[in-house]
Design an enzyme around this catalytic site. Structure first.
Site, PDB file in Angstrom:
ATOM      1  CG  ASP A   1      -1.806   1.170   1.350  1.00 50.25           C
ATOM      2  OD1 ASP A   1      -2.643   1.333   0.446  1.00 50.25           O
ATOM      3  OD2 ASP A   1      -1.681   1.949   2.310  1.00 50.25           O
TER       4      ASP A   1
ATOM      5  CD  GLU B   1      -2.374   2.446  -3.478  1.00 52.08           C
ATOM      6  OE1 GLU B   1      -3.290   3.250  -3.683  1.00 52.08           O
ATOM      7  OE2 GLU B   1      -1.761   2.383  -2.411  1.00 52.08           O
TER       8      GLU B   1
END
Length: 743
Positions: A423, A476
């Site tokens: 993330d 990401e």
């Protein structure tokens, strides 16, 4: 035995510690409790035994082997401090009488140093690959005694104690031993068992800190409780050997990868009589319901939003404090492992969202863990994330680097997880991420790149390739950082894939336009092909796109109800036909109208309506077709896998292209993004004969208008679009066709 006055003084001096040591012990400030407590030789074959047990009524010493009572420890003038001398040194137990009953156990201060020098060395070096079996609370047997070894890194603490129900949360009872020079504190507490709640009481340079949860906890109490729990070693009868052996082949870049992203707590829940959420399902219940559903839909993988323990449910798990513990909200670590095992037996891979970028500021967590900035940068311009009110891991510190590396390996190795989606990588790469001038600290070269985080990410990807072969690490990452999915040997970051945020933004912006205006946005759908080969991409329609007022996927679509569904079907078909692996968030597969809400389950009742059922059927068929046609997945990241036929028909909002397999078999994709049916539309193709219709998103099967080509069309010898042959097709409104040549 008579003593001279001098001998009596020497005896009492040996029996009782120095006054300043006693004082430090009572104030819970002594940095080396083992120097005072436990057994100490008298130089003549006997031993002094000292125990500090505040509120104990009496303490007796019992021979460990025979159970014979050896005597008792005298209560000194210092309340809670018991001492005694015994002529013969031998293993012993302490029988302690409390107001609430009697306790018999080995003396924690009778055990020597526990952690091995190699463990400590690897930890200090930032390269301990199995830290979750080393630090934290480990059930083990020491000298034939069952108990728990606690170990925690707190190098700037003046004293650390383990506290829990077993010692009425009294930090004076179990102060720990400091292992120089690593800053790790350890203590073995005999006869403790799995399930015990505990925390650490830490005396920092400025006083006692709020009780801290264990950074290495393998289990936790159910939020809002914040205690760590002693966990048993994983007990799972893995039945996924076939999956694990073939995983590398299944997850290679030339294989199909279709991911169903979900939030474990709100996919499906148990409801009360009023239809409100009564409770979240546990892993065994999810396995029973979710796995057949994903199997039916044809996804190759699921991706779970963070399932590590986190204090605030509204963070969806992205502000987590337990990098090694599954959330108690959904059950135990054993149950999660069994869930992964069941997924693998159903040929479904499991990817976890993993967050090495930042952590919340909760006082029981990592923030100022030992009274100093230990896990985070000390300077707020480096260590505080303004967007999320969180703290940023100082990955330049070897122990923190190693801690996060070990977390990744923990999930991949102990839980057989098939991949990690990392993330917020963009926030890690840039020191000036979301900061104005003067609000950030340049790197040692004066630049904006976070060199420590870059080193960490490269090291992570190299270590995962070595320690968990075939596992995926996915970034990401939303910027133009070069080489995210390029190997570290070539100077890249080494990720397997990068989320294609540019494609997501452009394509969603296009599809939200009224078809009347789409001609002016024609390049938004084609622009992704300009850079499609620069990385290995995943096309993500994730949870972030269906929350916070952005509308659900179907509610983004323009037009009346019929057009909204047609647009949704066309968009999903376009996505599955576009180069790049696929990721779709739960609820999008059946056109949920409502934005995702983590406190409610998906609106499953919608599946009684044909349009919603039709979208679900389309996704299932898209996944089946995707897996069956190598042209749709084999050459995702190379230009040989894609060929434009029509990219410039902005007036009609029509696109056409070929996807090519490695052995030269094409799939023709034709998209019409207006509500106007296009009759007899000519498209050039490379092969003669009949082209069979594989997919028509306007089919009645999907609740469409069923306009099309009766299952296929024959070529004509009329050159078009650079090809010697062509097809004349009826293009349904707001729809995508896929065809392939027969033979």
């Amino acid at each position: 035995m008579g003593f001279s006055n001098k001998e009596q003084g020497q005896y009492e001096e040996a029996l009782l510690p120095r006054a300043r040591d006693i004082d430090a012990l009572v104030r819970a400030e002594h940095h080396d409790p083992f120097a005072i407590l436990g057994p100490h030789g008298d130089g003549a074959g006997g031993q002094f035994i000292r125990a500090y047990l505040p509120d104990a009524l009496s303490v007796q010493v019992v021979a460990k082997e025979s159970g014979e009572e050896l005597g008792h420890l005298e209560l000194t003038q210092t309340p809670g401090l018991f001492v005694g001398h015994f002529d013969r040194a031998q293993p012993y137990l302490l029988r302690t009488r409390w107001a609430g009953g009697e306790q018999i156990a080995e003396d924690p201060y009778s055990f020597g140093p526990l952690l091995g020098e190699m463990d400590l060395y690897l930890f200090a070096e930032g390269n301990h690959r199995d830290l979750s079996s080393c630090l934290g609370a480990q059930l083990m047997t020491v000298d034939g005694v069952d108990g728990v070894r606690f170990a925690v890194w707190a190098p700037n603490a003046r004293r650390v104690s383990v506290v829990g129900d077993f010692n009425v949360w009294d930090g004076r009872r179990h102060p720990m031993r400091l292992r120089h020079p690593t800053g790790v504190w350890e203590l073995f507490i005999p006869r403790l068992q799995a399930g015990e709640a505990y925390k650490y009481e830490i005396l920092g340079k400025d006083g006692i800190l709020p009780l801290k949860a264990d950074p290495m906890a393998l289990a936790t109490s159910l939020p809002p409780d914040t205690a760590s729990k002693v966990a048993s070693p994983l007990k799972i009868d893995w039945q996924d050997q076939e999956w694990m052996q073939s995983r590398g082949e299944r997850q290679r870049p030339t294989a199909p990868l279709s991911i169903y992203e979900l939030h474990a707590g709100s996919w499906q829940c148990e409801l009360d009589d009023l239809g409100e959420v009564a409770r979240q399902y546990t892993w065994p219940e999810l396995a029973e319901r979710l796995i057949p559903y994903v199997k039916e839909l044809g996804f190759t993988h699921i991706e779970l939003m963070p399932i590590m323990e986190h204090p605030f449910g509204g963070s969806w798990g992205y502000q987590l404090l337990s990098q090694f513990a599954t959330s108690a909200r959904y059950g135990t670590g054993d149950e999660f492992a069994a869930f992964v095992n069941a997924c693998h037996q159903a040929d479904i891979g499991v990817i976890l969202d993993w967050v090495p970028a930042h952590f919340p500021t909760d006082t029981h967590g990592l923030a100022q863990f030992d009274g100093t900035a230990l896990y985070e940068y000390g300077n707020p311009q480096e260590g505080f994330h303004q967007d999320w009110d969180t703290l940023i891991y100082n990955l330049g510190r070897t122990e923190v680097h190693g801690y996060m590396l070990a977390s990744a390996l923990h999930w991949l190795k102990h839980f057989h997880v098939d991949g990690l989606r990392v993330d917020a990588v963009a926030s890690m790469l840039y020191r000036d991420y979301s900061r104005k001038a003067g609000e950030w600290v340049p790197n040692r070269h004066g630049g904006r790149e976070n060199l420590e985080a870059i080193d960490f990410l490269r090291h992570l990807n190299d270590v995962v390739a070595l320690e968990a072969p075939g596992a995926l690490v996915i970034a990401e990452e939303s910027t133009a950082w070069p080489g995210v999915s390029q190997s570290t040997q070539q100077g890249g970051l080494g990720f397997a894939y990068k989320w294609n945020m540019g494609w997501m933004h452009d394509s969603l912006h296009y599809i939200q336009q009224d078809p009347v205006y789409r001609a002016h946005h024609h390049n938004e759908l084609s622009f992704g092909l300009v850079y499609a080969w620069s990385e290995r991409f995943i096309l993500p329609i994730s949870h972030d796109e269906v929350v916070h007022g952005k509308h659900s996927l179907i509610d983004k679509m323009p037009g009346d109800r019929w057009q909204k569904f047609a647009n949704l079907r066309a968009y999903l078909s376009f996505m599955w036909a576009h180069p790049g692996k696929k990721l779709l968030f739960m609820g999008c597969e059946f056109g949920q109208w409502r934005e995702w809400n983590h406190d409610q389950q998906l609106d499953w009742y919608l599946l009684q309506y044909s349009e919603h059922k039709g979208v679900q059927k389309l996704v299932s068929d898209l996944n089946r077709l995707y897996r069956e046609e190598p042209a749709l997945y084999e050459q995702d990241d190379v230009p040989q896998g894609f060929q434009w036929l029509i990219g410039d028909d902005a007036i009609n909002s029509v696109y056409a292209w070929l996807r090519w397999s490695k052995d030269g078999r094409p799939v023709l994709v034709v998209a019409n993004f207006t509500p106007v049916p296009r009759e007899s539309y000519r498209i050039g193709v490379p092969f003669a004969g009949r082209w069979t219709e594989l997919m028509n998103s306007d089919s009645a099967t999907y609740a469409g208008s069923n306009y099309g080509n009766s299952g296929g069309a024959y070529t004509e010898e009329a050159p078009s679009h650079g090809q010697a042959l062509s097809l004349v097709l009826n293009l349904p409104p707001l729809a995508v066709l896929m065809l392939r040549p027969e033979g």
